[in-house]
Design a protein around this motif. Sequence first.
Motif, PDB file in Angstrom:
ATOM      1  N   SER A   9      16.827 -17.901  -2.168  1.00 24.19           N
ATOM      2  CA  SER A   9      17.238 -16.577  -2.639  1.00 24.19           C
ATOM      3  C   SER A   9      17.922 -15.719  -1.588  1.00 24.19           C
ATOM      4  N   GLY A  10      17.698 -16.030  -0.319  1.00 23.39           N
ATOM      5  CA  GLY A  10      18.166 -15.143   0.736  1.00 23.39           C
ATOM      6  C   GLY A  10      17.201 -13.999   0.991  1.00 23.39           C
ATOM      7  N   LEU A  11      16.093 -13.957   0.226  1.00 25.08           N
ATOM      8  CA  LEU A  11      15.046 -12.961   0.446  1.00 25.08           C
ATOM      9  C   LEU A  11      13.973 -13.568   1.339  1.00 25.08           C
ATOM     10  N   TYR A  12      13.616 -12.865   2.408  1.00 28.28           N
ATOM     11  CA  TYR A  12      12.598 -13.365   3.324  1.00 28.28           C
ATOM     12  C   TYR A  12      11.337 -12.519   3.177  1.00 28.28           C
ATOM     13  N   VAL A  13      10.260 -13.187   2.796  1.00 26.43           N
ATOM     14  CA  VAL A  13       9.010 -12.488   2.503  1.00 26.43           C
ATOM     15  C   VAL A  13       7.966 -12.805   3.572  1.00 26.43           C
ATOM     16  N   SER A  14       7.095 -11.854   3.824  1.00 28.94           N
ATOM     17  CA  SER A  14       6.024 -12.042   4.804  1.00 28.94           C
ATOM     18  C   SER A  14       5.074 -13.135   4.343  1.00 28.94           C
ATOM     19  N   GLU A  15       4.552 -13.912   5.311  1.00 26.08           N
ATOM     20  CA  GLU A  15       3.641 -15.010   4.959  1.00 26.08           C
ATOM     21  C   GLU A  15       2.388 -14.510   4.250  1.00 26.08           C
ATOM     22  N   ILE A  16       2.008 -13.279   4.505  1.00 32.24           N
ATOM     23  CA  ILE A  16       0.937 -12.636   3.746  1.00 32.24           C
ATOM     24  C   ILE A  16       1.577 -11.534   2.904  1.00 32.24           C
ATOM     25  N   GLY A  17       1.288 -11.551   1.622  1.00 35.92           N
ATOM     26  CA  GLY A  17       1.773 -10.500   0.733  1.00 35.92           C
ATOM     27  C   GLY A  17       0.586  -9.727   0.181  1.00 35.92           C
ATOM     28  N   LEU A  18       0.833  -8.519  -0.276  1.00 34.09           N
ATOM     29  CA  LEU A  18      -0.252  -7.719  -0.848  1.00 34.09           C
ATOM     30  C   LEU A  18      -0.221  -7.825  -2.366  1.00 34.09           C
ATOM     31  N   GLY A  19      -1.271  -8.429  -2.923  1.00 36.07           N
ATOM     32  CA  GLY A  19      -1.450  -8.466  -4.361  1.00 36.07           C
ATOM     33  C   GLY A  19      -2.033  -7.135  -4.789  1.00 36.07           C
ATOM     34  N   CYS A  20      -1.253  -6.331  -5.478  1.00 31.50           N
ATOM     35  CA  CYS A  20      -1.616  -4.926  -5.684  1.00 31.50           C
ATOM     36  C   CYS A  20      -2.551  -4.678  -6.859  1.00 31.50           C
ATOM     37  N   MET A  21      -2.883  -5.700  -7.626  1.00 30.08           N
ATOM     38  CA  MET A  21      -3.785  -5.519  -8.759  1.00 30.08           C
ATOM     39  C   MET A  21      -5.113  -4.902  -8.324  1.00 30.08           C
ATOM     40  N   SER A  22      -5.528  -5.190  -7.088  1.00 27.15           N
ATOM     41  CA  SER A  22      -6.822  -4.694  -6.597  1.00 27.15           C
ATOM     42  C   SER A  22      -6.775  -3.258  -6.101  1.00 27.15           C
ATOM     43  N   LEU A  23      -5.583  -2.697  -5.959  1.00 24.80           N
ATOM     44  CA  LEU A  23      -5.494  -1.327  -5.445  1.00 24.80           C
ATOM     45  C   LEU A  23      -6.238  -0.371  -6.365  1.00 24.80           C
ATOM     46  N   PRO A  24      -7.003   0.559  -5.787  1.00 23.32           N
ATOM     47  CA  PRO A  24      -7.694   1.553  -6.624  1.00 23.32           C
ATOM     48  C   PRO A  24      -6.693   2.507  -7.255  1.00 23.32           C
ATOM     49  N   ASP A  25      -7.089   3.167  -8.347  1.00 23.62           N
ATOM     50  CA  ASP A  25      -6.201   4.103  -9.025  1.00 23.62           C
ATOM     51  C   ASP A  25      -6.050   5.423  -8.265  1.00 23.62           C
ATOM     52  N   ASP A  26      -6.843   5.582  -7.207  1.00 20.04           N
ATOM     53  CA  ASP A  26      -6.736   6.767  -6.362  1.00 20.04           C
ATOM     54  C   ASP A  26      -5.550   6.605  -5.411  1.00 20.04           C
ATOM     55  N   LEU A  27      -4.559   7.491  -5.520  1.00 20.84           N
ATOM     56  CA  LEU A  27      -3.331   7.357  -4.744  1.00 20.84           C
ATOM     57  C   LEU A  27      -3.575   7.441  -3.243  1.00 20.84           C
ATOM     58  N   ALA A  28      -4.396   8.365  -2.805  1.00 21.79           N
ATOM     59  CA  ALA A  28      -4.622   8.550  -1.366  1.00 21.79           C
ATOM     60  C   ALA A  28      -5.184   7.276  -0.737  1.00 21.79           C
ATOM     61  N   THR A  29      -6.167   6.658  -1.384  1.00 22.27           N
ATOM     62  CA  THR A  29      -6.759   5.425  -0.865  1.00 22.27           C
ATOM     63  C   THR A  29      -5.745   4.292  -0.875  1.00 22.27           C
ATOM     64  N   SER A  30      -5.018   4.171  -1.972  1.00 19.22           N
ATOM     65  CA  SER A  30      -4.025   3.089  -2.080  1.00 19.22           C
ATOM     66  C   SER A  30      -2.904   3.265  -1.053  1.00 19.22           C
ATOM     67  N   LYS A  31      -2.482   4.502  -0.822  1.00 22.56           N
ATOM     68  CA  LYS A  31      -1.425   4.745   0.155  1.00 22.56           C
ATOM     69  C   LYS A  31      -1.873   4.328   1.546  1.00 22.56           C
ATOM     70  N   THR A  32      -3.136   4.577   1.866  1.00 25.02           N
ATOM     71  CA  THR A  32      -3.667   4.162   3.171  1.00 25.02           C
ATOM     72  C   THR A  32      -3.608   2.639   3.319  1.00 25.02           C
ATOM     73  N   ILE A  33      -3.963   1.934   2.247  1.00 27.36           N
ATOM     74  CA  ILE A  33      -3.932   0.466   2.266  1.00 27.36           C
ATOM     75  C   ILE A  33      -2.497  -0.032   2.411  1.00 27.36           C
ATOM     76  N   VAL A  34      -1.583   0.540   1.619  1.00 28.98           N
ATOM     77  CA  VAL A  34      -0.176   0.127   1.669  1.00 28.98           C
ATOM     78  C   VAL A  34       0.425   0.413   3.051  1.00 28.98           C
ATOM     79  N   ASP A  35       0.122   1.572   3.605  1.00 30.17           N
ATOM     80  CA  ASP A  35       0.626   1.913   4.945  1.00 30.17           C
ATOM     81  C   ASP A  35       0.117   0.926   5.985  1.00 30.17           C
ATOM     82  N   ALA A  36      -1.160   0.549   5.867  1.00 26.28           N
ATOM     83  CA  ALA A  36      -1.739  -0.406   6.816  1.00 26.28           C
ATOM     84  C   ALA A  36      -1.078  -1.773   6.669  1.00 26.28           C
ATOM     85  N   ALA A  37      -0.773  -2.152   5.437  1.00 25.91           N
ATOM     86  CA  ALA A  37      -0.105  -3.434   5.193  1.00 25.91           C
ATOM     87  C   ALA A  37       1.281  -3.450   5.841  1.00 25.91           C
TER      88      ALA A  37
END
Length: 300
Positions: A9-37
């Motif tokens: 595809s020409g798209l290069y993806v990180s060997e670890i990806g974040l499966g977001c189904m587990s993210l909580p519905d709380d935006l502040a908590t999820s943003k912290t997780i996404v930022d850390a990722a």
Amino acid sequence: MKKRELGKSGLYVSEIGLGCMSLPDDLATSKTIVDAAIHAGINYFDTADLYSGGINEEILGSALKGKRKDIILATKAGNKMNSDGNGWTWDSSKEHIMEAVKNSLLRIGTDYIDVYQLHGGTMEDNVEDTIDAFESLKKDGLIRQYGISSIRPNVIKRFLDTSSAVSVMMQYNLLDRRPEEWFPLISEAGASVITRGTIAKGFLTDEGLARAEKANGFVDYNASELTRTVEALSELSEDLHATAIAFVLRDQTVASALIGARTTKQLVDSIIAYEKKATDEEIKQLESIAKIHNYNEHRV
């Protein structure tokens, strides 16, 4: 964090990806997780319109504001929510997919999706109609590439044979090695595997034995077999979490191994496990213990 090309595809993806189904519905908590990722070098984020009835896409979109150009965003379609909001029905028609993508783009707050995936599939589907939808979306610039999320070999083969799909999402880990039989087929088609269930519901972590003892089996392992196997894997491995991730990534057919996280600690634990690596010898030892099962249904 190393990257691998997703198919051709020409798209290069990180060997670890974040499966977001587990993210909580709380935006502040999820943003912290996404930022850390992102800080850890993860650039591949996977969601679906089905997760929390679309809320997951909204949460991820908000958490990624200002960072869109730096990430590879994947979502899925094919499961149509019922009008009463309770449950869903399968719909792989072009009409539905063309409508679903518009809704996903609005929820995420983006102009395009990097990898759009069919979220399932049956042999009764009009696959030509489905693929025509994806190709039309590519031509219109609403998606960059597309793939399929399925564990049905016959559905996967037909989809790859008749499309330019670049990815196949499958559950794959030390306790579920069924996809290995089909890696050559996927690779020869110019596609890559994205793994889900990489650490098998936590059975392949430090908490694995405690979790296994409370479980009623997993895939083709009954309850007692699961406990014995996880115990043997734990005894042989200095860090089962690290070895489990290294095992999944040992085959170049796999482009990215998804991990889920409801907390920043869970994410960090998996990042540390990934960075720790594991020796080839240790992986081989664990392979000798883990059974190789085959899919019994939906075979080519």
